[in-house]
Design an enzyme around this catalytic site. Structure first.
Site, PDB file in Angstrom:
ATOM      1  N   ASP A  83      -3.705   9.861 -10.264  1.00  0.00           N
ATOM      2  CA  ASP A  83      -3.609   8.891 -11.361  1.00  0.00           C
ATOM      3  C   ASP A  83      -2.205   8.870 -11.953  1.00  0.00           C
ATOM      4  OD1 ASP A  83      -6.218   8.232 -11.000  1.00  0.00           O
ATOM      5  OD2 ASP A  83      -6.977   9.350 -12.735  1.00  0.00           O
ATOM      6  N   ASN A  89      -3.411  13.113  -3.407  1.00  0.00           N
ATOM      7  CA  ASN A  89      -4.758  13.204  -3.967  1.00  0.00           C
ATOM      8  C   ASN A  89      -5.501  14.409  -3.426  1.00  0.00           C
ATOM      9  OD1 ASN A  89      -5.675  11.581  -5.985  1.00  0.00           O
ATOM     10  ND2 ASN A  89      -6.442   9.948  -4.688  1.00  0.00           N
ATOM     11  N   HIS A  94      -7.335  14.314  -8.200  1.00  0.00           N
ATOM     12  CA  HIS A  94      -7.309  12.906  -8.629  1.00  0.00           C
ATOM     13  C   HIS A  94      -6.465  12.688  -9.882  1.00  0.00           C
ATOM     14  CE1 HIS A  94     -10.147  11.483  -5.655  1.00  0.00           C
ATOM     15  NE2 HIS A  94     -10.962  12.500  -5.948  1.00  0.00           N
ATOM     16  N   ASP A 143       0.856  -1.165   0.000  1.00  0.00           N
ATOM     17  CA  ASP A 143       0.000   0.000   0.000  1.00  0.00           C
ATOM     18  C   ASP A 143       0.904   1.230   0.000  1.00  0.00           C
ATOM     19  OD1 ASP A 143      -2.994   0.986   0.776  1.00  0.00           O
ATOM     20  OD2 ASP A 143      -1.488   2.225   1.797  1.00  0.00           O
ATOM     21  N   ASP A 154      -4.766   2.497  -3.951  1.00  0.00           N
ATOM     22  CA  ASP A 154      -3.300   2.522  -4.035  1.00  0.00           C
ATOM     23  C   ASP A 154      -2.705   1.211  -3.529  1.00  0.00           C
ATOM     24  OD1 ASP A 154      -4.050   2.881  -1.421  1.00  0.00           O
ATOM     25  OD2 ASP A 154      -2.563   4.424  -0.966  1.00  0.00           O
TER      26      ASP A 154
END
Length: 568
Positions: free
Chosen positions: A446, A437, A442, A429, A472
Site C-alpha cells: 500500500d 507484497n 500488504h 502495470d 497495481d
C-alpha cells in the site's frame, strides 16, 4: 473514517421502463435482490396507464421508448404526481450536455449513465427516498395545521386597522350565523351589540397604538350579536401582528357555552405549535417575507424582526435562479415545488436546505403569496456526497477509480470529436510489485501504491485524468494530445519517476518499474472500449519486451498476436 449507518428504509414499489429487455432484466434482478418490488414495462403509454391506476414509489426509465418520446413521457408522468412525489431517475446512454439538460428540464429528478453501477443506483435510491420522506413530513405537518385551524371550535378572524374583516375561519360564520360574503370586507362592529360597540372601538384603538402582543377585555368576557339579533356571552382575545403589508388585528372568539370543548381544542393547538420545529415562512406575491416562526429562527438563526419585509432569496447564497423564477411567475393553486438551496445562517454556517413552496390564497380565492417549508438536509447531502465520492474514487490512493475514469473518457471523446482533437490513454502495470507484497506484506505494498500515485499526479496537467484500475494497474487520460513526441516524452518521464527508489516506513528501500501501453484516438480506435483494450494489449507487449518500457500497437496482426498471448 467512522462507520455511519442509517435506519433501514422499507422496500419500494419500483416501475422500470426500458425497451431493452436484457438490460432491464439485469436491473430488475438486482433491485429484487434488495427486496424491492419491480414492475417491468417497455412502453410509455403502458407506464402512464399503470400510474393512473396504481401509485409507485420510484420510476427508472430510458428516454428512448418505442411508442413515444421519452421527454414527453417524463412530463406526463410528472403531471400525474400532483399529490404524491415519486422520483424519476433516467437511465441512459446519451451522455452529452444537450440530452442531460433536456432530461432535467422535462422533470427528471436525476440521471444515471449506462452501463449501470448498481452501488451508485442504490445510493441514489436511498438518497431520494430520504428526501421524499422529509418533504412528505413537511406536507403532512402543513395539512395538519390547516385542518386544525378549520376545525377549531373558536372563531378566528383577521381585521385591518379600520376594523374591516379580511379573513375568518368557518367557526366565525357558525358562531355569528353569517355567510362568508356577508362578513368578509365588512366592519366587525356589527358583531357586538350596540351598547358594547364603543368599548370594542376604544380597546382596539389602544391596542393598535400601544402594539401590545395580546389583551383581553377586563373581565375576560363580553357579548356578541348573531345575525338574527341574538346576544350571547363570548370570550375574545385580541392581538396585533406586524406584517410587511401593515398591522393586523387577530381576534379569537369563543362561545362560552362550549367552553370545555374550546379549551381542549386550544390545548391541542398549543401542543402542536410547541412541538413544531420546522421552518414555516409566509411570503408575499413580491417574494418578501411576511411571517417567520420560531422554527425558522432555529434553522436560520435570524430573529423575526430582522427578516420581516426582506426578500426570501436573501436567505440563500447559491442555486437561487429557479427560486427567483417561481416567485416571479407564480404557482397554480394545487402546484407545489421543491428546491435544494444553500443557506448561510446568521452565525455564518453553510447549510443545505430543502425548500418546499406552495401557493397561498385568501378566502376569496385570490393569490396572496406563498408558504415555504424549510428543512435542513445538510447531513443527508453530506452522506450523499460521501457515497458519490466513495463510488468514484479509489479508497487507498484517493485518485479516481475506473468508473470515474470511464465517465471522463466518454466525455473527453465527445469533446475530441466535436473539436477535432486527439487524445491518448496510457495504461501501466507496475513491475516488481508482487515481490514487494510477498516479501514485506500488504502494508508495504500500500505504501508503494500511494507513493507511485503521488509521483504520477505531479507529472500531469489539471486537464488530464489519472486513475487506479485496481491492484497495481493505473491509467492516464491525456486530452488534446496532438503531438506524439510530447506523449512519448511524458511516458519516459513517467517511467523514470516510478523507477526512483522508495523508502518504506519500516526502513526497507524498494524499487518498482512500469510497463506502459499507449493508445491514441482516433488512430487506435474511436470508442472508449477499443482504446482501453488497445492500451492494455500494448502494456502487455511492454511486459513481454523486458518490462520497464512503453509500447504502441501499430497493426491488427500485432494486436491479434498479443491478444492471443494475453489470453494464455
Amino acid at each position: 473514517m467512522p462507520n455511519t449507518t442509517s435506519a433501514p428504509m422499507p422496500p419500494l414499489h419500483i416501475l422500470l421502463l426500458d425497451n431493452n429487455a436484457a438490460e432491464a432484466g439485469q436491473i430488475a434482478s438486482a433491485l429484487q435482490q434488495q427486496g424491492h418490488q419491480v414492475t417491468q414495462l417497455n412502453s410509455g403509454q403502458a407506464a402512464l396507464e399503470l400510474l393512473r391506476q396504481t401509485p409507485t414509489d420510484l420510476l427508472l426509465m430510458d428516454v428512448v421508448l418505442p411508442d413515444m418520446e421519452g421527454y414527453a413521457a417524463i412530463r406526463q408522468i410528472k403531471l400525474l404526481q400532483e399529490n404524491r412525489w415519486a422520483p424519476v431517475i433516467v437511465l441512459t446512454t446519451l451522455d452529452d450536455d444537450e440530452n442531460l439538460i433536456k432530461t432535467l428540464e422535462a422533470g427528471a429528478d436525476d440521471c444515471l449513465l449506462k452501463p449501470i453501477d448498481f452501488n451508485v443506483l442504490q445510493a441514489k435510491i436511498r438518497s431520494m427516498q430520504r428526501i421524499a420522506q422529509l418533504q412528505h413530513n413537511a406536507q403532512d405537518l402543513a395539512l395538519s395545521h390547516a385542518t386544525t385551524l378549520d376545525n377549531l371550535v373558536d372563531g378566528v378572524m383577521v381585521l385591518d386597522t379600520q376594523l374591516h374583516i379580511e379573513s375568518a375561519n368557518p367557526a366565525i360564520f357558525r358562531i355569528f350565523g353569517y355567510a362568508p360574503q356577508q362578513l368578509l370586507g365588512q366592519s366587525a362592529i356589527q358583531l357586538w351589540p350596540e351598547p358594547l360597540r364603543e368599548n370594542f372601538l376604544q380597546l382596539s384603538l389602544e391596542l393598535i397604538i400601544n402594539s401590545e402582543q395580546r389583551a383581553f377585555c377586563h373581565d375576560g368576557q363580553t357579548s356578541g350579536q348573531r345575525c338574527n339579533g341574538e346576544v350571547f356571552p363570548m370570550e375574545i382575545g385580541i392581538s396585533i401582528v406586524s406584517l410587511h403589508s401593515g398591522s393586523r388585528m387577530i381576534c379569537t372568539i369563543r362561545d362560552i357555552t362550549e367552553r370545555k370543548r374550546s379549551e381542549t381544542a386550544l390545548r391541542q393547538q398549543a401542543q402542536i405549535i410547541d412541538q413544531t420545529h420546522d421552518s414555516i415562512i409566509a411570503i408575499s406575491q413580491q417574494g418578501l417575507i411576511e411571517s417567520w416562526n420560531q422554527g425558522s429562527e432555529r434553522l436560520y438563526g435570524y430573529s423575526a424582526e430582522s427578516r420581516l419585509g426582506t426578500p426570501l432569496t436573501a436567505l440563500f447564497s447559491q442555486h437561487t435562479e429557479q427560486l427567483r423564477y417561481v416567485l416571479q411567475t407564480g404557482l397554480r393553486q394545487t402546484e407545489k415545488i421543491e428546491l435544494e438551496l444553500t443557506a448561510i445562517t446568521a452565525a455564518g454556517q453553510q447549510r443545505d436546505i430543502s425548500l418546499s413552496l406552495s401557493a397561498r390564497f385568501n378566502s376569496a380565492g385570490e393569490a396572496a403569496g406563498y408558504i415555504g417549508y424549510s428543512l435542513d438536509i445538510s447531513e443527508l447531502k453530506d452522506a450523499q456526497r460521501k457515497l458519490e465520492y466513495l463510488a468514484s474514487h479509489d479508497q487507498l490512493t484517493h485518485i479516481p477509480n475506473r468508473y470515474l475514469f470511464n465517465d471522463r473518457l466518454h466525455q473527453a471523446l465527445h469533446k475530441a470529436r466535436r473539436n477535432l482533437h486527439k487524445l491518448a490513454i496510457l495504461f501501466l502495470d507496475l513491475d516488481g510489485f508482487k515481490q514487494i507484497n510477498d516479501s514485506f506484506g500488504h502494508d508495504a505494498g500500500d505504501e508503494v501504491l500511494l507513493c507511485v500515485a503521488e509521483r504520477m499526479s505531479q507529472l500531469f496537467r489539471r486537464s488530464d485524468s489519472l486513475a487506479r484500475f485496481g491492484g497495481d494497474e493505473f491509467a492516464v487520460l491525456l486530452e488534446e494530445a496532438d503531438q506524439l513526441d510530447m506523449i512519448e516524452m511524458l511516458a519516459q518521464r513517467l517511467i523514470a519517476a516510478i523507477n526512483q527508489p522508495i523508502l518504506l516506513r519500516a526502513g526497507h528501500r524498494v524499487q518498482v518499474g512500469a510497463s506502459l501501453g499507449i493508445a491514441l484516438y482516433p488512430l487506435d480506435g474511436s470508442s472508449a472500449e477499443n482504446l482501453l483494450q488497445t492500451a492494455d494489449l500494448a502494456m502487455y507487449k511492454a511486459k513481454q519486451m523486458n518490462k520497464n518500457n512503453y509500447q504502441f500497437l501499430r497493426d491488427t496482426h500485432e494486436m491479434q498476436h498479443y491478444r492471443e498471448l494475453h489470453a494464455h
